[in-house]
Scaffold this active site. Structure first.
Site, PDB file in Angstrom:
ATOM      1  CG  ASN A   1      -1.600   1.288   1.494  1.00 50.17           C
ATOM      2  OD1 ASN A   1      -1.228   2.001   2.416  1.00 50.17           O
ATOM      3  ND2 ASN A   1      -2.605   1.623   0.719  1.00 50.17           N
TER       4      ASN A   1
ATOM      5  CG  ASP B   1     -11.405   4.659   0.184  1.00 56.83           C
ATOM      6  OD1 ASP B   1     -11.849   5.080   1.266  1.00 56.83           O
ATOM      7  OD2 ASP B   1     -11.767   5.107  -0.921  1.00 56.83           O
ATOM      8  CD  GLU B   2      -4.831   0.450  -2.079  1.00 53.78           C
ATOM      9  OE1 GLU B   2      -4.945   0.387  -3.307  1.00 53.78           O
ATOM     10  OE2 GLU B   2      -3.727   0.484  -1.495  1.00 53.78           O
ATOM     11  CG  LEU B   3      -4.307   2.950   6.308  1.00 55.46           C
ATOM     12  CD1 LEU B   3      -3.012   2.148   6.253  1.00 55.46           C
ATOM     13  CD2 LEU B   3      -4.031   4.395   6.729  1.00 55.46           C
TER      14      LEU B   3
END
EC number: 3.2.2.6
Length: 354
Positions: free
Chosen positions: A19, A85-87
């Site tokens: 990420n 959002d990934e986090l």
């Protein structure tokens, strides 16, 4: 220096999700980190591996499929709602117990992330204001930024005595350690499955030269039949003898029932040197030292290109309840000096004969 002639198989095992934010990071640091991770037999995923045009849901699936997430915090990180959002998804997966995360502070002080200070914090507040009509989403971002940086991680300072190559090697060691710990948690000495079979995984076997990283590498995979993470051994390049052996006590078996022993391996399309025969042996030793030995020879090249294959070693009948026995099994090739590569060893399975 001449390039090595060995061909490394495509890394398998638990996926490591990266990420990050920024074209500069992608084209610079990550362009060296990714191949170094693959060279270390780490199954890494970076979003450029995703098909162009796919949406964020696909990346969420990739995160859910992974066992380790490497979160690279950099100066531009909070300029991307996609990255945040990934986090947030990474945090959810950690909370569910399916993911480990390693925060990386790339030329950024950890306090800048934890306390949302300086440009890192200012950029986040601008983005949060932009999405003020979606407070649930921005709250998830904030919670993830408050929790994940507190995990054990690594930092490369803006001005550091270490160069990026040294830092990269430290990252790879930390990732390998995380993968090893995952494997050890699920790596059973002898694991049974619902069909009454048992697996003696590769790490519990004696594999000649497997401690030499120029000949063998170790990685972890999720083994669905046994519902556990196990380590597998991948042969990189060897001219030396091959000997893989293990043993199993019959006390866990049903007395009088017939069992078979199979060697579970894979050989990908790049595998070399398997035209000559190997020998498979099964030895059953009773408590009175009476022994029964079976041996067979076969060529492994016929299995190249297949996924996991079960190679029969032999069968035996479990001794009666008051008797005791131990079985020994092996695969070896002692005389051939042709260079070999590509063999992936999952282990030996003992299961009810069909």
């Amino acid at each position: 220096m001449a390039a090595s002639s060995s061909v490394r198989p495509t890394p398998t095992g638990p996926q490591v999700f990266i990420n990050f934010r920024g074209k500069d990071l992608r084209n610079g640091f990550l362009s060296f980190l990714e191949p170094a991770m693959r060279e270390a037999n780490i199954n890494v995923f970076i979003d450029k591996d995703e098909v162009v045009g796919t949406d964020l849901v696909n990346l969420f699936v990739r995160i859910q499929e992974s066992r380790v997430a490497v979160v690279i915090f950099s100066k531009d990180y909070t300029s991307s709602e996609w990255c945040l959002d990934e986090l947030a998804e990474i945090k959810d997966c950690i909370n569910q117990g399916g993911l480990n995360a390693i925060p990386i502070f790339y030329k950024l002080a950890p306090s800048s992330v934890l306390e949302l200070k300086g440009g890192f914090g200012d950029t986040f507040r601008v983005l949060k204001e932009k999405y003020k009509n979606d407070p649930e989403r921005t709250q998830k971002w904030q919670e993830a930024l408050e929790s994940i940086p507190k995990l054990k991680g690594l930092r490369l300072a803006e001005k550091s005595d270490r160069n990026e190559r040294e830092f990269m090697n430290e990252m790879i060691l930390e990732i390998q350690k995380a993968l090893w710990q995952i494997a050890m948690k699920g790596n059973p000495k002898v694991e049974s499955n619902s069909k009454g079979g048992f697996l003696v995984p590769a790490r519990r076997l004696t594999i000649a030269h497997s401690d030499n990283p120029e000949k063998w590498t170790w990685s972890a995979i999720y083994d669905r039949p046994h519902k556990a993470d196990i380590e597998i051994a991948t042969m990189i390049n060897t001219h030396a003898l091959i000997k893989i052996s293990g043993d199993f006590h019959t006390r866990k078996l049903i007395p009088g029932k017939k069992y078979e022993v199979v060697f579970i391996v894979s050989l990908d399309d790049t595998s070399l040197g398997w035209k000559n025969e190997v020998t498979l042996t099964l030895k059953v030793v009773m408590s009175d030292e009476a022994a029964n030995v079976k041996a067979k020879k076969l060529c492994l090249d016929e299995y190249i290109g297949e996924n996991w294959v079960d190679i029969p070693v032999g069968d035996f009948e479990a001794p009666q309840e008051k008797e005791d026995a131990k079985i020994f099994f092996s695969m070896y090739q002692l005389l051939n000096t042709e260079r070999k590569s590509g063999l992936v060893v999952k282990g030996f399975a003992i299961r009810p004969a069909q």
